[in-house]
Design a protein around this motif. Structure first.
Motif, mmCIF file in Angstrom:
data_model
loop_
_atom_site.group_PDB
_atom_site.id
_atom_site.type_symbol
_atom_site.label_atom_id
_atom_site.label_comp_id
_atom_site.label_asym_id
_atom_site.label_seq_id
_atom_site.Cartn_x
_atom_site.Cartn_y
_atom_site.Cartn_z
ATOM 1 N N UNK A 64 0.832 -1.200 0.000
ATOM 2 C CA UNK A 64 0.000 0.000 0.000
ATOM 3 C C UNK A 64 0.870 1.255 0.000
ATOM 4 N N UNK A 65 0.573 2.194 -0.874
ATOM 5 C CA UNK A 65 1.452 3.351 -1.074
ATOM 6 C C UNK A 65 0.886 4.673 -0.569
ATOM 7 N N UNK A 66 -0.423 4.740 -0.323
ATOM 8 C CA UNK A 66 -1.007 6.013 0.114
ATOM 9 C C UNK A 66 -0.618 6.312 1.554
ATOM 10 N N UNK A 67 -0.620 7.615 1.889
ATOM 11 C CA UNK A 67 -0.262 8.048 3.240
ATOM 12 C C UNK A 67 -1.423 8.802 3.877
ATOM 13 N N UNK A 68 -1.229 9.216 5.122
ATOM 14 C CA UNK A 68 -2.230 10.024 5.789
ATOM 15 C C UNK A 68 -3.424 9.223 6.255
ATOM 16 N N UNK A 69 -4.591 9.851 6.238
ATOM 17 C CA UNK A 69 -5.793 9.236 6.781
ATOM 18 C C UNK A 69 -6.205 7.991 6.005
ATOM 19 N N UNK A 70 -5.952 7.984 4.691
ATOM 20 C CA UNK A 70 -6.292 6.817 3.878
ATOM 21 C C UNK A 70 -5.493 5.593 4.322
ATOM 22 N N UNK A 71 -4.214 5.780 4.572
ATOM 23 C CA UNK A 71 -3.380 4.672 5.032
ATOM 24 C C UNK A 71 -3.832 4.196 6.414
ATOM 25 N N UNK A 72 -4.160 5.139 7.298
ATOM 26 C CA UNK A 72 -4.604 4.798 8.646
ATOM 27 C C UNK A 72 -5.864 3.930 8.592
ATOM 28 N N UNK A 73 -6.846 4.345 7.803
ATOM 29 C CA UNK A 73 -8.089 3.588 7.677
ATOM 30 C C UNK A 73 -7.836 2.217 7.051
ATOM 31 N N UNK A 74 -6.951 2.183 6.052
ATOM 32 C CA UNK A 74 -6.631 0.933 5.359
ATOM 33 C C UNK A 74 -5.975 -0.062 6.318
ATOM 34 N N UNK A 75 -4.953 0.395 7.048
ATOM 35 C CA UNK A 75 -4.231 -0.476 7.983
ATOM 36 C C UNK A 75 -5.156 -0.992 9.078
ATOM 37 N N UNK A 76 -5.978 -0.108 9.635
ATOM 38 C CA UNK A 76 -6.890 -0.520 10.700
ATOM 39 C C UNK A 76 -7.884 -1.562 10.199
ATOM 40 N N UNK A 77 -8.397 -1.372 8.982
ATOM 41 C CA UNK A 77 -9.342 -2.337 8.404
ATOM 42 C C UNK A 77 -8.691 -3.697 8.218
ATOM 43 N N UNK A 78 -7.437 -3.708 7.778
ATOM 44 C CA UNK A 78 -6.727 -4.973 7.545
ATOM 45 C C UNK A 78 -6.413 -5.679 8.865
ATOM 46 N N UNK A 79 -6.089 -4.917 9.898
ATOM 47 C CA UNK A 79 -5.818 -5.521 11.203
ATOM 48 C C UNK A 79 -7.090 -6.153 11.766
ATOM 49 N N UNK A 80 -8.208 -5.469 11.612
ATOM 50 C CA UNK A 80 -9.494 -6.022 12.067
ATOM 51 C C UNK A 80 -9.793 -7.326 11.331
ATOM 52 N N UNK A 81 -9.525 -7.354 10.023
ATOM 53 C CA UNK A 81 -9.759 -8.570 9.237
ATOM 54 C C UNK A 81 -8.857 -9.700 9.718
ATOM 55 N N UNK A 82 -7.605 -9.395 10.016
ATOM 56 C CA UNK A 82 -6.684 -10.414 10.534
ATOM 57 C C UNK A 82 -7.186 -10.983 11.857
ATOM 58 N N UNK A 83 -7.665 -10.127 12.729
ATOM 59 C CA UNK A 83 -8.179 -10.583 14.021
ATOM 60 C C UNK A 83 -9.404 -11.477 13.829
ATOM 61 N N UNK A 84 -10.277 -11.114 12.903
ATOM 62 C CA UNK A 84 -11.454 -11.942 12.616
ATOM 63 C C UNK A 84 -11.026 -13.328 12.154
ATOM 64 N N UNK A 85 -10.041 -13.383 11.253
ATOM 65 C CA UNK A 85 -9.555 -14.666 10.738
ATOM 66 C C UNK A 85 -8.953 -15.513 11.857
ATOM 67 N N UNK A 86 -8.238 -14.859 12.782
ATOM 68 C CA UNK A 86 -7.634 -15.582 13.906
ATOM 69 C C UNK A 86 -8.716 -16.145 14.824
ATOM 70 N N UNK A 87 -9.694 -15.318 15.169
ATOM 71 C CA UNK A 87 -10.775 -15.776 16.043
ATOM 72 C C UNK A 87 -11.538 -16.933 15.395
ATOM 73 N N UNK A 88 -11.771 -16.835 14.085
ATOM 74 C CA UNK A 88 -12.474 -17.905 13.369
ATOM 75 C C UNK A 88 -11.671 -19.192 13.388
#
Length: 288
Positions: A150-174
């Motif tokens: 991912x190459x974008x910075x600022x708020x877009x990167x923040x939202x992107x990273x947070x969304x991906x971390x949430x997805x990783x946690x969901x996969x782990x819990x599953x």
């Protein structure tokens, strides 16, 4: 000589994402790993036979390639990672502050949320089965690849990273929830079929299915074939191909996306299996 590559891919008040790669040959590759105070750490080991020694308790771990752990540290903790006689030491570290996870899960809202947070704090997401750390799924690999690219910075990167971390946690819990369910189920051919019906899209090997369900590999193959008159591999292939054929009619879905949804990491392998099954490539079937 190539220097080790430690990339800080993202950092905010609550989250830090680090990618490390050392490709120097003919030496013992070592890296210092730091866990922040009151933080959860996701550590994805991308190269084989990585040793981890934690300084707080002297614990030693040996990881196979593509294993991971979710670990909580109440105070700052240092550990050392190294790969003996390996040409590569590669891993991803995602560090998330405790309060961020607390606000995300909201343990006060319901018992299930409270139980998840308690399991995270007690480090119950380290061993999937006995003393075996869990293995990364294809979806986890894809998420890490997306984070790295991912190459974008600022708020877009923040939202992107947070969304991906949430997805990783969901996969782990599953993944851990499936283990618990599998442990409670009776060991019958119907149980095996149910597991395959729900997980055929994952990159599962017979050894992993055997370990999760708790049946010897030979017995697993024999009982399934005797009951359903087909092999486990052929049954998984049939489920994947049926799903792929249904998805092909949707022109908005890329062939690569269909391959991933059907459990194939590489499009070439998906195309080869599809053509063998239906006598025509996915692209040609879509064109009619």
């Amino acid at each position: 000589m190539t220097k080790p590559k430690r990339s800080l891919l993202f950092e905010s008040e609550d989250i830090k994402v680090i990618y490390y790669e050392d490709t120097i040959a003919e030496k013992t590759l070592k890296s210092n790993f730091i866990e922040g105070e009151s933080s959860f750490n996701l550590l994805f080991l991308l190269s084989p036979n990585i040793n981890l020694q934690a300084s707080d308790c002297g614990t030693n771990f040996m990881f196979k390639k593509n294993q991971y752990i979710l670990h909580y540290s109440s105070s700052e903790n240092r550990a050392e990672l190294w790969a003996e006689n390996q040409e590569v030491l590669e891993y991803f570290q995602i560090q998330v502050h405790y309060q961020y996870i607390f606000d995300l899960i909201e343990p006060q809202s319901n018992p299930e949320s409270a139980e998840i947070l308690e399991n995270m704090k007690n480090n119950n997401f380290i061993f999937l089965h006995k003393e075996t750390p869990p293995s990364m799924t294809v979806e986890m690999h894809m998420i890490l690849k997306e984070i790295k690219g991912y190459s974008k910075k600022g708020v877009m990167q923040k939202l992107f990273i947070e969304a991906k971390i949430i997805k990783l946690l969901i996969l782990i819990f599953e993944q851990f929830n499936e283990k618990n369910i599998a442990e409670d189920l009776s060991k019958t051919p119907e149980t095996i079929k149910k597991f395959l019906d729900e997980n055929y899209h994952r990159n599962l090997k017979i050894e992993e299915i055997s370990r999760i369900i708790g049946i010897n590999q030979n017995k697993l193959r024999r009982e399934f074939k005797e009951h359903y008159h087909t092999t486990i591999v052929d049954y998984i292939l049939e489920l994947r191909m049926l799903k792929a054929k249904k998805m092909i009619i949707n022109n908005k879905v890329m062939i690569k996306e269909i391959a991933i949804e059907c459990g194939y990491e590489y499009v070439q392998n998906f195309t080869r299996a599809f053509k063998k099954k239906f006598g025509v490539s996915p692209e040609k079937l879509r064109l009619g």
